[in-house]
Design a protein around this motif. Sequence first.
Motif, PDB file in Angstrom:
ATOM      1  N   SER A  20       0.829  -1.206   0.000  1.00 55.64           N
ATOM      2  CA  SER A  20       0.000   0.000   0.000  1.00 55.64           C
ATOM      3  C   SER A  20       0.859   1.250   0.000  1.00 55.64           C
ATOM      4  N   PHE A  53     -15.568  -2.224  -0.360  1.00 57.64           N
ATOM      5  CA  PHE A  53     -14.397  -2.807   0.298  1.00 57.64           C
ATOM      6  C   PHE A  53     -14.493  -2.703   1.812  1.00 57.64           C
ATOM      7  N   LEU A  54     -15.386  -1.855   2.294  1.00 52.74           N
ATOM      8  CA  LEU A  54     -15.545  -1.756   3.744  1.00 52.74           C
ATOM      9  C   LEU A  54     -16.195  -3.018   4.321  1.00 52.74           C
ATOM     10  N   PHE A  57     -13.311  -5.394   4.912  1.00 54.16           N
ATOM     11  CA  PHE A  57     -12.527  -4.703   5.940  1.00 54.16           C
ATOM     12  C   PHE A  57     -13.154  -4.949   7.317  1.00 54.16           C
ATOM     13  N   CYS A  58     -14.468  -4.783   7.404  1.00 51.78           N
ATOM     14  CA  CYS A  58     -15.171  -4.999   8.678  1.00 51.78           C
ATOM     15  C   CYS A  58     -15.128  -6.463   9.100  1.00 51.78           C
ATOM     16  N   ALA A  61     -11.751  -7.130  10.517  1.00 50.26           N
ATOM     17  CA  ALA A  61     -11.637  -6.557  11.860  1.00 50.26           C
ATOM     18  C   ALA A  61     -12.387  -7.422  12.873  1.00 50.26           C
ATOM     19  N   ILE A  69      -7.302  -6.857   7.117  1.00 51.50           N
ATOM     20  CA  ILE A  69      -7.485  -5.404   7.144  1.00 51.50           C
ATOM     21  C   ILE A  69      -6.563  -4.733   6.135  1.00 51.50           C
ATOM     22  N   THR A  72      -7.303  -5.555   2.438  1.00 53.39           N
ATOM     23  CA  THR A  72      -8.455  -4.801   1.961  1.00 53.39           C
ATOM     24  C   THR A  72      -8.073  -3.359   1.638  1.00 53.39           C
ATOM     25  N   VAL A  73      -7.247  -2.749   2.475  1.00 51.77           N
ATOM     26  CA  VAL A  73      -6.792  -1.381   2.200  1.00 51.77           C
ATOM     27  C   VAL A  73      -6.017  -1.344   0.879  1.00 51.77           C
ATOM     28  N   LEU A  76      -8.472  -1.711  -1.954  1.00 53.96           N
ATOM     29  CA  LEU A  76      -9.247  -0.467  -2.050  1.00 53.96           C
ATOM     30  C   LEU A  76      -8.448   0.604  -2.779  1.00 53.96           C
ATOM     31  N   LEU A 123     -10.752   4.867   9.459  1.00 51.47           N
ATOM     32  CA  LEU A 123     -10.635   3.423   9.196  1.00 51.47           C
ATOM     33  C   LEU A 123     -10.153   2.680  10.444  1.00 51.47           C
ATOM     34  N   ALA A 127     -12.187  -0.242  12.348  1.00 47.52           N
ATOM     35  CA  ALA A 127     -11.583  -1.535  12.674  1.00 47.52           C
ATOM     36  C   ALA A 127     -11.660  -1.798  14.178  1.00 47.52           C
TER      37      ALA A 127
END
Length: 194
Positions: A20, A53-54, A57-58, A61, A69, A72-73, A76, A123, A127
């Motif tokens: 990332s 994508f959240l 992500f959720c 988490a 996590i 996913t970032v 995204l 974010l 998380a």
Amino acid sequence: MKRKNGRIDMALAILFAGLSLGFVAWMAASPGFFDWAFARHQNQLSWYIRPLFLIPFCLAAYKRSWAGIFATVFFLLTSMLWFPVPDAAGEQVKAFLQMEKEYLLGPWTPGKILVTLLVPASLAALAAALWKRSLWLGISVLIFIAVSKLLWSVAFGGEAGLSILLPAAVGLGLCILCIVIGFRRLEKRKKKTL
């Protein structure tokens, strides 16, 4: 076995965090790549997919997976590249993306840095809420993220900022629905195993 899985999870999290950061650095250091990416980002399919994508992500988490996590970032961030340049993009879309480009390439004042830090901070709050299994706090943070993005878009992009309203609303609605359903199923499953 649990300790080994924890080490693998952390190693993958570090890998995706590095990827990332590398992606962001490449965007910052390469004007050609930056322009190429933003040309592809005119495809509004990327605008609709990004809020979704959240959901993973959720889930990551909730399952306390650092790798999930950070993966996913990474996905995204790179999702703006996944779609071809559209044959035609609306004037509002072009104007909004031009504003975003100017924002990112313009001088970084302390105020701009603080506003931009809201993204990773929100974010992290999302998380943390799901890590602690707080569904309603997580939903509250999701709503904060969507409203903040919309307010930022209108504040900096004017009328063009409203072009994100429909993708943001659709994404928020789907995220909340999926997270509530998923959370309830995971909690039921957890109770059955106790």
